[in-house]
Design an enzyme around this catalytic site. Sequence first.
Site, mmCIF file in Angstrom:
data_model
loop_
_atom_site.group_PDB
_atom_site.id
_atom_site.type_symbol
_atom_site.label_atom_id
_atom_site.label_comp_id
_atom_site.label_asym_id
_atom_site.label_seq_id
_atom_site.Cartn_x
_atom_site.Cartn_y
_atom_site.Cartn_z
ATOM 1 N N ASP A 55 -6.504 -7.119 4.413
ATOM 2 C CA ASP A 55 -7.652 -6.436 3.795
ATOM 3 C C ASP A 55 -8.585 -7.467 3.173
ATOM 4 O O ASP A 55 -9.799 -7.462 3.397
ATOM 5 C CB ASP A 55 -7.134 -5.460 2.731
ATOM 6 C CG ASP A 55 -8.270 -4.734 2.024
ATOM 7 O OD1 ASP A 55 -9.208 -4.293 2.709
ATOM 8 O OD2 ASP A 55 -8.215 -4.630 0.780
ATOM 9 N N LYS A 76 3.034 -15.363 2.417
ATOM 10 C CA LYS A 76 3.209 -16.069 1.142
ATOM 11 C C LYS A 76 4.709 -16.317 1.010
ATOM 12 O O LYS A 76 5.385 -15.869 0.071
ATOM 13 C CB LYS A 76 2.642 -15.199 0.001
ATOM 14 C CG LYS A 76 2.642 -15.844 -1.373
ATOM 15 C CD LYS A 76 1.553 -16.884 -1.576
ATOM 16 C CE LYS A 76 1.714 -17.555 -2.923
ATOM 17 N NZ LYS A 76 0.816 -18.721 -3.095
ATOM 18 N N ASP A 108 -12.573 -9.158 4.714
ATOM 19 C CA ASP A 108 -13.865 -9.089 3.994
ATOM 20 C C ASP A 108 -14.413 -10.505 3.820
ATOM 21 O O ASP A 108 -15.612 -10.745 3.977
ATOM 22 C CB ASP A 108 -13.707 -8.440 2.606
ATOM 23 C CG ASP A 108 -13.947 -6.927 2.622
ATOM 24 O OD1 ASP A 108 -13.578 -6.275 3.615
ATOM 25 O OD2 ASP A 108 -14.497 -6.396 1.636
ATOM 26 N N TYR A 139 0.821 -1.212 0.000
ATOM 27 C CA TYR A 139 0.000 0.000 0.000
ATOM 28 C C TYR A 139 0.857 1.264 0.000
ATOM 29 O O TYR A 139 0.427 2.301 -0.485
ATOM 30 C CB TYR A 139 -0.881 0.043 1.255
ATOM 31 C CG TYR A 139 -2.168 -0.724 1.169
ATOM 32 C CD1 TYR A 139 -2.172 -2.093 0.911
ATOM 33 C CD2 TYR A 139 -3.388 -0.085 1.359
ATOM 34 C CE1 TYR A 139 -3.362 -2.794 0.857
ATOM 35 C CE2 TYR A 139 -4.580 -0.792 1.298
ATOM 36 C CZ TYR A 139 -4.554 -2.149 1.049
ATOM 37 O OH TYR A 139 -5.731 -2.835 0.991
ATOM 38 N N ASP A 192 -2.992 -18.401 0.556
ATOM 39 C CA ASP A 192 -3.995 -19.000 -0.344
ATOM 40 C C ASP A 192 -4.779 -20.101 0.371
ATOM 41 O O ASP A 192 -6.009 -20.132 0.329
ATOM 42 C CB ASP A 192 -3.362 -19.489 -1.665
ATOM 43 C CG ASP A 192 -2.073 -20.278 -1.490
ATOM 44 O OD1 ASP A 192 -1.583 -20.399 -0.348
ATOM 45 O OD2 ASP A 192 -1.550 -20.786 -2.505
HETATM 46 C C1 IPM Z 1 -10.338 -0.930 4.153
HETATM 47 C C2 IPM Z 1 -10.393 -0.439 2.727
HETATM 48 C C3 IPM Z 1 -9.158 0.392 2.418
HETATM 49 C C4 IPM Z 1 -7.958 -0.542 2.519
HETATM 50 C C5 IPM Z 1 -9.148 1.094 1.047
HETATM 51 C C6 IPM Z 1 -10.377 1.902 0.805
HETATM 52 C C7 IPM Z 1 -7.927 1.957 0.906
HETATM 53 O O1 IPM Z 1 -10.571 -1.481 1.824
HETATM 54 O O2 IPM Z 1 -10.271 -0.102 5.064
HETATM 55 O O3 IPM Z 1 -10.396 -2.145 4.364
HETATM 56 O O4 IPM Z 1 -7.668 -1.299 1.584
HETATM 57 O O5 IPM Z 1 -7.316 -0.516 3.562
HETATM 58 MN MN MN Z 2 -10.986 -3.365 2.794
#
Ligand code: IPM
Ligand code: MN
Length: 355
Positions: free
Chosen positions: A242, A186, A246, A141, A218
Amino acid sequence: MKASIVVLPGDGIGPEVASAGVAVLREVAQRFGHDFAFAEHAIGGDAIDRFGDPLPPVTREALLAADAVLLGAVGGPKWSDPNAPVRPEQGLLAMRKLLGVFANVRPLKLHPRTAALSPLKAERTKGVDLVFIRELTGGIYFGAKTRSDNDATDECRYSVEEVERVVRHAFDLARTRRRKVTSVDKANVLETSRLWRSVATRVAADYPDVELEHQLVDSMAMHLLTRPADYDVIVTENMFGDILTDEASVLAGSLGLSPSASIGGPGAGVYEPIHGSAPDIAGQALANPLGTILSAAMLLRHSLGLTEEAAVVEAAVDHVLEHANLTRDLGGSATTHAVTRAVLDACAAKAEEAA
Ligand code: IPM
Ligand code: MN
Ligand code: NAD
């Protein structure tokens, strides 16, 4: 107690969920006799529109003086042209860097009613109680980026110090829980992952009472769905964290339920739901506010040390998850406002019980 809280509503459903979080913090302040001052500032696309900068100087100054930060979400199609000179997400990353919040804590707890909405069979999700520690201020990032007509690069870099501090954070947390750390990397391909793995192994020697396992990212993505109850604390680098968080949110029933705390810096912590600005449902009162409300509870606990107040908010959310009409992502038909109202009422009842 007195506290100054910076509120960054942002874009899309950001303002809708941030105002739910503020309403709950105001309720807590009133019930428990605290003096919270809220100052709203611009970030993301909203800040680009108003200041030409996704993290304008006035917001930066406020962040540096705050006790804690509550954020909605940033981004949206209006600012998503891949050739745009500046993007909302840059504001978020700049804020994390500015505050030095390297440890992003993303807990995942299941509630029986919402877990029943998970696409996974109930026997798979039974007993799931895990916490991700995602490294937040390093890795791909924040590495150098290049772009020409023909190619583009993103550099991924980690220093020993960056890995060590976040891994220690994970081990310290594991000591308060089930004493197991899973470090995800990884290492079969990436040099940064081999550094990560050797640092994690060295740090583990200082925690003989905590079990460390290494897992490749993975297969971790697969195990998270096949045996999620086996995990306790999962520590990983920025981008893997990240993506995996999710994915993990699905176990609880909805992305809209997952909170986060970004901590470890010298100043304020940042509290935000893990979801984004959800442009597909923005402005329709469909947003689930519970991820943000649970983030507000984390703010009370981690930045203000208000343990009892945080527990009241969490109990109120549990009560709502059990009994109330929920938002559409959880199969209900309630508006953002109605769910927030239900949490406020439950907070009032729980606070009275506690008194
Ligand atoms: C999160 C988001 C952010 C990240 C993006 C919007 C930069 O996906 O806070 O999880 O990847 O950290
Ligand atoms: Mn995110
Ligand atoms: P998203 O998280 O915004 O949405 C993914 C899906 O989940 C959508 O269908 C959305 O409607 C649903 N969803 C998300 N939050 C919800 C909630 N509270 N209640 C009900 N449903 C919810 O991810 P995306 O669509 O990939 O990204 C949209 C924008 O958000 C992008 O610009 C992205 O960069 C940004 N983003 C910002 C943050 C942040 O500010 N921390 C986090 C993630 C994504």
